[in-house]
Each structure stands twice: as C-alpha cells, then as structure tokens.
Motif scaffolding. Structure first.
Motif, mmCIF file in Angstrom:
data_model
loop_
_atom_site.group_PDB
_atom_site.id
_atom_site.type_symbol
_atom_site.label_atom_id
_atom_site.label_comp_id
_atom_site.label_asym_id
_atom_site.label_seq_id
_atom_site.Cartn_x
_atom_site.Cartn_y
_atom_site.Cartn_z
ATOM 1 N N GLU A 71 0.875 -1.175 0.000
ATOM 2 C CA GLU A 71 0.000 0.000 0.000
ATOM 3 C C GLU A 71 0.911 1.223 0.000
ATOM 4 O O GLU A 71 1.885 1.235 0.748
ATOM 5 C CB GLU A 71 -0.886 0.023 1.257
ATOM 6 N N PRO A 72 0.665 2.294 -0.769
ATOM 7 C CA PRO A 72 -0.392 2.373 -1.766
ATOM 8 C C PRO A 72 -0.160 1.392 -2.911
ATOM 9 O O PRO A 72 0.991 1.142 -3.296
ATOM 10 C CB PRO A 72 -0.315 3.823 -2.248
ATOM 11 N N PRO A 91 -7.649 -3.265 -3.085
ATOM 12 C CA PRO A 91 -7.235 -1.857 -3.002
ATOM 13 C C PRO A 91 -8.242 -0.980 -3.753
ATOM 14 O O PRO A 91 -8.730 -1.375 -4.826
ATOM 15 C CB PRO A 91 -5.876 -1.846 -3.707
#
Ligand code: TRH
Length: 398
Positions: A71-72, A91
């Motif tokens: 993440e991101p 996500p």
C-alpha cells in the motif's frame, strides 16, 4: 489468454496463503492461466514454499507471478478475473480500475495484449469464501452482490463437499500419486529421515492450535494400549509440549519418550512434503482449512481442530462437517469419532483408546469418503467454468 489476479491477505497462520497458493499454481499448471498472486506477507508463503524469495517484490515461482501486495497499491490494468480471497478487500484504486472500460492501449503491465485495443474489457470479480459443510452454503454459492457505488458485481464462490457448491482444491493426479506413495511407505519414511514404523505402532501427525488440550492427548497416548509415534511439525504448540515434557524448550530433531508414546519434532515442511506426511501417517490431527482438506485426500482417519470463531460459530460448522462425514460410518465408530472431535475442540479429557479401537472401520471410511469427494469436480475447474460463463454471458454486468 484470460489473466487472473488472486489477492490474499495473511491474517494469521498459513491457511489463507496455503489455499491461494495451491489455487494459483493449479490455475497456471492445469488451466494455462496467467496468474498474478498478490500477497501482503511473502514470508508466510516462503514457509510453505521455500523456493519463494521473501525479499523480492515480484518473482516467478511454479508458473505463478508472485507480487508483494503493498500500500499504496500501484495503478495498473486489472486482470479479467479477480479473486478476492476470504473477503480480503481489494485496493480502492484497483477496484476503481476494474469498472467496465474500453481498452485504450494493448501495452499491459503483463505485456500480453488481451483483449484487443478498443474492445470492452469484461471482468469477473469473485469472493472466494471459507470452506463450510453447512447446508445454507449451497443456496449462496454463486450468488451475485452488486457493488453499492461502482457498476460491478461480485460473485460469492463457496468451496464445499457437494456438487451444489464450488468443490475442493484437488490437483490432477493427486490421488494417483497418493496411492503410489501409500504402496511404497518405506520410501516416504526414508524421505522424512524417519525409521520405518514397527507394527503395531500407530503413527500420528499433530498439527494444531495451542488452545487444544495437547497435554491431555499426550497423556492418553502415553498410557495407550498400542505404541504411538507422534510427528509434530514445529510451531506454536511446541512451547506447551515442552512444558508437558518438563523441558525448557523443544526444537526440530528433538524426541520425547513417555510410556507408550514417542514424539519427534519435525521441521515445518514444504506444502508438497506435508501432503506426503499426511499420506504416510495412520491418523492425522489437522486444523484450519487447508490441512483439513489435505487430510481428507490422504484417505486416513483425521481429527480436525476447527479455527475458533467468536460466539462459538465454529461449533455449528464442526457439527455440519461431522453430520456429512459420519454418513455411512458404523454407529459405534461414528459416536467415538464425534466424542473425540468435541473433546479435542473444547479442551476436554480425551480417551484415545476408545476412539482408536475403531481404527479399521475409520480407515475404510476415510478411503470411501475421499473416493466420494473425488467424484465432485475440483474447485479450480469449477471456478474456471464459472468465470468463463460469466465472461461470455451477454447479460454480464461488466
Ligand atoms: O494455518 P492454519 O491454522 O490456517 C488458518 C485457517 O485457514 C483458517 O481458516 C484461517 O481463517 C486462519 O488460518 C487465518 O491451518 P491450515 O488452513 O491448515 O493451513 C496450514 C497450511 O500450512 C496448509 O497449506 C498446509 C501448510 N503446512 C505446510 O506447508 N507444512 C507443514 O509442515 C505444515 C504443518 C503445514
């Protein structure tokens, strides 16, 4: 070629990645699918597949592209089939990119130009659920769930024990391989570096959570009427067993003898070797989901410690399995099996001799049960057919 993304978050233990890894490998090997496996904890995957390098962000292993899920999350073109394992939550940016789109470029991250530029990309989004023998699962398998905001539908895919749900993971040739190995046990024991068992010794493997009444079980084996050799893969249960044995610690290679019990601490093995261990033992104590299924394919009596859930929901699942498993099993053996399962799962005193007096009946039943399950289409094949149908369906929501 249709491409698949499989997403897996490791909550704790090895079951989630164990299932996803098997599935990813099977899709690649048997269905010729290009699979990316996204996993947030590559080290856990390395435990069950030592060929994996836990330091790499991306690597190719056994025909699967293994990516660290970070993440991101990077912006990339989603695959045509997206598997969200066990509600792991995709996500946000990936999900947004999954919405129906006209392909602008053939220059995919993967470099495979499919489909053609200008074509609408149809995607299938699957939530792969946990295994349960409960009846309601059959009614929910394959049901759609529209996304509240985006124009997309997620489908619930339930593994299970009947043709009315998604089936169980079973690689092509698995049972044939098992049969060959079970007819050549000397080679199996040699592979593990363990002596060939002396009849009438009973060989058990013990893979459990440390909440199980392990001390009780070891006590029962120590006073058992037949000798028991227990193979214990290293793990959390070791601490409790060390204290039972009056030792400060136990490590791989250590053995403990008490009464009629000999216990060996074995290494945590690669997944394929663990399968073989299950094939070699007379009785397997397994837990969670994946080892539970593999012990059924081993066609040997098994004792299952279910993953504990809040409000004892797991007890219902345990009963549902026992109801199915005990069909066709002689009454006395079924009663002994049920009692042993309940006591093992609720921390009560165990009577091993009472259970194991039925070993011949239990063995025959385990073989019959595995044969019955093998008649049902395996999970990977069911999933492939389901997704193909969704993609080709004119009424697809994508
Ligand atoms: O590790 P687990 O307790 O996993 C659990 C369950 O999957 C549960 O449903 C889930 O919610 C929870 O994790 C988070 O038990 P399971 O499912 O049997 O997974 C163990 C995996 O480890 C399985 O793939 C077999 C593998 N294994 C090896 O590869 N080598 C070994 O030596 C052993 C003992 C296991």
């Amino acid at each position: 070629m249709v491409r698949w993304d499989v997403f897996c978050r490791v909550i704790d233990n090895y079951g989630d990645i164990g299932v996803c890894w098997r599935l990813a490998r099977q899709l690649a090997a048997e269905h010729g699918i290009a699979v990316r496996l996204w996993v947030d904890d590559v080290a856990s995957l390395q435990r069950i597949c030592p060929d994996v390098d836990a330091t790499l962000e991306v690597q190719n292993c056994r025909g699967v592209e293994v990516w660290r899920w970070i993440e991101p999350f990077p912006d990339l073109v989603p695959a045509e089939v997206v598997i969200e394992a066990f509600g792991c939550e995709l996500p946000e940016n990936y999900m947004a990119a999954m919405a129906p789109s006209i392909l602008q470029s053939t220059n995919h991250v993967w470099g495979r130009p499919s489909p053609a530029r200008g074509e609408e990309v149809k995607r299938v989004w699957i939530n792969l659920e946990y295994l349960s023998a409960e009846q309601w699962v059959e009614g929910c398998h394959g049901l759609p769930s529209p996304h509240p905001r985006l124009p997309m539908t997620k489908y619930f895919f339930f593994p299970g024990f009947t043709p009315a749900n998604g089936g169980l993971l079973r690689e092509k040739g698995l049972l044939a391989q098992r049969n060959v190995s079970q007819h050549n046990l000397a080679e199996l024991w040699d592979r593990f570096g363990l002596p060939f068992p002396l009849s009438p010794e009973t060989i058990v493997s013990l893979f459990c959570y440390d909440s199980a009444p392990i001390g009780n079980l070891l006590d029962a084996w120590a006073v058992s009427t037949t000798a028991v050799r227990c193979l214990l893969p290293e793990g959390k249960a070791l601490e409790q067993i060390a204290s039972w044995a009056g030792r400060t610690s136990l490590a791989v290679g250590d053995s403990v003898q008490r009464g009629n019990l000999v216990l060996h601490v074995t290494p945590f093995m690669p997944q394929e070797d663990y399968d073989r261990l299950l094939w070699a033992c007379d009785c397997n104590f397994v837990r969670g989901e994946d080892s539970f299924v593999r012990a059924q394919w081993a066609a040997r009596p098994l004792i299952w410690q279910i993953y504990p859930q809040q409000d004892n929901v797991h007890q219902v699942k345990l009963n549902a399995f026992l109801d199915r498993y005990c069909q066709g099993l002689a009454k006395e053996a079924a009663a002994a099996l049920r009692i042993f399962y309940y006591n093992w799962n609720s921390g009560r005193r165990l009577d091993w001799d009472d259970f194991w007096q039925h070993r011949t009946v239990l063995q025959d039943h385990a073989m019959a049960w595995a044969g019955q399950l093998a008649k049902i289409t395996d999970l990977a094949s069911n999933l492939v057919s389901f997704c193909k149908n969704q993609i080709s369906s004119k009424n697809s929501n994508f």
